[in-house]
Design a protein around this motif. Structure first.
Motif, PDB file in Angstrom:
ATOM      1  N   THR A 244      16.031  68.291  33.319  1.00 19.53           N
ATOM      2  CA  THR A 244      14.758  68.899  33.719  1.00 19.53           C
ATOM      3  C   THR A 244      13.559  68.008  33.421  1.00 19.53           C
ATOM      4  O   THR A 244      12.692  67.815  34.274  1.00 19.53           O
ATOM      5  CB  THR A 244      14.574  70.262  33.026  1.00 19.53           C
ATOM      6  N   ASP A 245      13.488  67.467  32.202  1.00 18.00           N
ATOM      7  CA  ASP A 245      12.303  66.667  31.841  1.00 18.00           C
ATOM      8  C   ASP A 245      12.611  65.530  30.859  1.00 18.00           C
ATOM      9  O   ASP A 245      11.744  65.114  30.102  1.00 18.00           O
ATOM     10  CB  ASP A 245      11.217  67.575  31.265  1.00 18.00           C
ATOM     11  N   GLY A 246      13.826  65.061  30.863  1.00 12.21           N
ATOM     12  CA  GLY A 246      14.147  63.859  30.117  1.00 12.21           C
ATOM     13  C   GLY A 246      14.231  64.009  28.600  1.00 12.21           C
ATOM     14  O   GLY A 246      14.411  65.116  28.074  1.00 12.21           O
ATOM     15  N   PRO A 247      14.073  62.894  27.879  1.00 15.64           N
ATOM     16  CA  PRO A 247      14.287  62.857  26.432  1.00 15.64           C
ATOM     17  C   PRO A 247      13.415  63.808  25.622  1.00 15.64           C
ATOM     18  O   PRO A 247      13.894  64.426  24.670  1.00 15.64           O
ATOM     19  CB  PRO A 247      13.995  61.402  26.067  1.00 15.64           C
ATOM     20  N   THR A 248      12.128  63.921  25.961  1.00 14.99           N
ATOM     21  CA  THR A 248      11.240  64.737  25.127  1.00 14.99           C
ATOM     22  C   THR A 248      11.610  66.225  25.188  1.00 14.99           C
ATOM     23  O   THR A 248      11.549  66.927  24.174  1.00 14.99           O
ATOM     24  CB  THR A 248       9.770  64.554  25.532  1.00 14.99           C
ATOM     25  N   LEU A 249      11.997  66.710  26.363  1.00 10.72           N
ATOM     26  CA  LEU A 249      12.421  68.108  26.444  1.00 10.72           C
ATOM     27  C   LEU A 249      13.772  68.304  25.740  1.00 10.72           C
ATOM     28  O   LEU A 249      14.000  69.348  25.126  1.00 10.72           O
ATOM     29  CB  LEU A 249      12.516  68.567  27.903  1.00 10.72           C
ATOM     30  N   LEU A 250      14.628  67.322  25.792  1.00 10.47           N
ATOM     31  CA  LEU A 250      15.901  67.419  25.077  1.00 10.47           C
ATOM     32  C   LEU A 250      15.655  67.525  23.577  1.00 10.47           C
ATOM     33  O   LEU A 250      16.250  68.365  22.895  1.00 10.47           O
ATOM     34  CB  LEU A 250      16.784  66.216  25.390  1.00 10.47           C
ATOM     35  N   VAL A 251      14.749  66.690  23.054  1.00 11.23           N
ATOM     36  CA  VAL A 251      14.412  66.750  21.622  1.00 11.23           C
ATOM     37  C   VAL A 251      13.805  68.103  21.289  1.00 11.23           C
ATOM     38  O   VAL A 251      14.155  68.741  20.276  1.00 11.23           O
ATOM     39  CB  VAL A 251      13.436  65.607  21.242  1.00 11.23           C
ATOM     40  N   ARG A 252      12.898  68.553  22.121  1.00 17.80           N
ATOM     41  CA  ARG A 252      12.254  69.857  21.895  1.00 17.80           C
ATOM     42  C   ARG A 252      13.298  70.980  21.873  1.00 17.80           C
ATOM     43  O   ARG A 252      13.260  71.877  21.025  1.00 17.80           O
ATOM     44  CB  ARG A 252      11.230  70.102  23.008  1.00 17.80           C
ATOM     45  N   THR A 253      14.261  70.939  22.789  1.00 19.39           N
ATOM     46  CA  THR A 253      15.291  71.980  22.883  1.00 19.39           C
ATOM     47  C   THR A 253      16.216  71.958  21.670  1.00 19.39           C
ATOM     48  O   THR A 253      16.569  73.016  21.118  1.00 19.39           O
ATOM     49  CB  THR A 253      16.110  71.799  24.176  1.00 19.39           C
ATOM     50  N   VAL A 254      16.635  70.765  21.225  1.00 19.80           N
ATOM     51  CA  VAL A 254      17.503  70.650  20.045  1.00 19.80           C
ATOM     52  C   VAL A 254      16.780  71.164  18.804  1.00 19.80           C
ATOM     53  O   VAL A 254      17.345  71.919  17.993  1.00 19.80           O
ATOM     54  CB  VAL A 254      17.971  69.196  19.852  1.00 19.80           C
ATOM     55  N   GLU A 255      15.518  70.775  18.640  1.00 15.14           N
ATOM     56  CA  GLU A 255      14.763  71.218  17.467  1.00 15.14           C
ATOM     57  C   GLU A 255      14.560  72.732  17.488  1.00 15.14           C
ATOM     58  O   GLU A 255      14.666  73.399  16.442  1.00 15.14           O
ATOM     59  CB  GLU A 255      13.407  70.496  17.422  1.00 15.14           C
ATOM     60  N   PHE A 256      14.268  73.286  18.658  1.00 12.36           N
ATOM     61  CA  PHE A 256      14.015  74.725  18.766  1.00 12.36           C
ATOM     62  C   PHE A 256      15.281  75.532  18.447  1.00 12.36           C
ATOM     63  O   PHE A 256      15.213  76.573  17.793  1.00 12.36           O
ATOM     64  CB  PHE A 256      13.520  75.058  20.184  1.00 12.36           C
ATOM     65  N   ASN A 257      16.436  75.085  18.898  1.00 10.23           N
ATOM     66  CA  ASN A 257      17.675  75.837  18.727  1.00 10.23           C
ATOM     67  C   ASN A 257      18.377  75.576  17.390  1.00 10.23           C
ATOM     68  O   ASN A 257      19.280  76.331  17.024  1.00 10.23           O
ATOM     69  CB  ASN A 257      18.637  75.522  19.871  1.00 10.23           C
TER      70      ASN A 257
END
Length: 433
Positions: A244-257
């Motif tokens: 959906t939006d590359g590395p930064t969204l992946l980091v955001r998703t991992v941190e959130f979950n």
């Protein structure tokens, strides 16, 4: 009795040489000078040029001849150098010898001085090479991910957390490469593997995150648009966040979950992964059970074998050949990374510039990292991963409680305990399949 011929006396002797006798009688036999070895006779005692009482009665007007000393030369103060049997330039010193001003011998080598300068030269070369290699390697890092744009981040805990991503990027691959590597030609990038590496004082931990993990996409800021996109409680597979939006969204998703703060991001694509394996000369690995997969191109027999870049990529991508699909794939990925790290860290690679620099070049050219990543951080990550896969740390999958709609559901209780232990840099007690 007079020694002189009749009619002659000492008074009319005159010069003793150069005159004949005035008498008809022949001269008496002349006395041969005695050849004596030893020091010259002092003046006035029959030697040299002065008359002396022992002068032979040759007759008047005969001058004294210079005497020979030791049978070697004139006793006139001149020393030819041969009266002692001396050989000029030979060992032993003296004028003309190795210790004299005109000697031909070599001086004794100063080994202490030579060793000192050799050591200085070697150290200087090592320092210059190390500094040059550092700047060469540092210049190759692609620092493209800005983690400062990630919003609502959890607090940092103890230790350092790396998010390591293997993407299916086809960047740099020709049509022939894509066919050989069985990558397909899909547009964009997705994640084939994701891992969290925790480096801490209580032991390092490597946690594989299955790409099919069921996660919630939270509110995030677009990496290019800068707009804020509100989360809608949507649950999807973890690899969808990257798509959906590359590395930064992946980091955001991992941190959130998870509630775990990610300090550094590292990504490598298909071409880079295969290039590292080929640069190191292949990787030795033991495959427990034969398997085949038409999607990844895998076709392996059981037993120990050496995988080249194409084969290695097929090995770590295969999931359709296994009953547990993505879970078995993550185990194979960890197994292969252990073998790769061991191969790269051997003296045969590190001390051989013909293998070391191509391996470093292949790896660094293909790595995408965050803007705060240093070579020191990258080295720490590599050696921690090598240690974990070598048995010095913990290697595991994220704890799973079940699945829903094809997505793997994390065990919330175990995940909470795991994150608390990592944040406090404690020894991990939680296990995962």
């Amino acid at each position: 009795m007079s020694d002189w011929p009749e009619g002659w006396s000492d008074e009319n002797g005159g010069s003793r040489h150069g005159r004949g006798s005035a008498s008809a009688q022949p001269d008496s036999a002349r006395v041969m000078r005695q050849v004596r070895r030893g020091p010259a006779t002092p003046p006035g005692q029959g030697g040299g040029y002065g008359p002396g009482p022992s002068a032979p009665p040759y007759g008047g007007g005969v001058p004294h001849q210079p005497s020979y000393t030791g049978g070697q030369g004139y006793d006139d103060g001149y020393d030819s150098g041969y009266n002692t049997g001396q050989v000029y330039g030979a060992p032993g010193g003296g004028p003309g010898g190795p210790e004299g001003p005109g000697g031909y011998g070599r001086p004794r080598p100063n080994w202490r001085r030579r060793i000192k300068w050799t050591a200085i030269t070697v150290v200087s070369v090592l320092v210059v090479t190390t500094i040059g290699t550092y700047f060469w390697a540092d210049g190759k890092l692609r620092r493209e991910v800005d983690l400062s744009t990630v919003i609502d981040r959890p607090e940092s805990g103890d230790g350092t957390n790396y998010l390591i991503v293997g993407s299916d990027s086809r960047e740099g691959l020709t049509a022939a490469d894509k066919k050989a590597l069985h990558t397909g030609s899909a547009e964009g990038k997705r994640t084939d593997s994701m891992m969290i590496l925790h480096v801490g004082s209580s032991g390092d931990t490597l946690i594989s995150l299955p790409r099919d993990s069921n996660v919630e996409i939270p509110t995030y800021k677009g990496s290019e648009s800068g707009k804020t996109y509100q989360g809608r409680g949507q649950h999807t597979k973890l690899n969808a966040a990257y798509a959906t939006d590359g590395p930064t969204l992946l980091v955001r998703t991992v941190e959130f979950n998870t509630g775990l703060h990610i300090d550094h991001y590292v990504e490598i694509g298909f071409a880079g992964f295969a290039g590292i394996v080929d640069a190191v000369g292949g990787v030795d690995i033991t495959i427990d059970k034969a398997f085949k997969d038409k999607y990844s191109g895998a076709d392996f027999q059981a037993g120990k074998q050496t995988l080249n870049g194409e084969e290695a990529l097929a090995f770590v991508r295969t999931r359709h050949a296994f009953a547990t699909s993505d879970l078995q794939r993550t185990k194979n990925q960890q197994k292969f990374l252990a073998a790769l790290a061991h191969q790269v860290a051997t003296p045969g690679t590190i001390l051989n510039p013909f293998k070391f620099y191509p391996t470093m070049g292949a790896g660094l050219d293909s790595l995408i990292v965050d803007k705060d990543m240093s070579l020191w951080d990258l080295g720490s990550m590599f050696f921690a991963m090598k240690g974990v896969n070598g048995g010095d740390g913990t290697s595991m999958n994220m704890p799973i409680s079940g699945s829903t709609g094809g997505n793997l559901v994390w065990d919330k209780a175990k995940v909470k305990t795991l994150v608390n232990e990592l944040n406090n840099d404690e020894k991990v007690t939680v296990s995962g399949d």
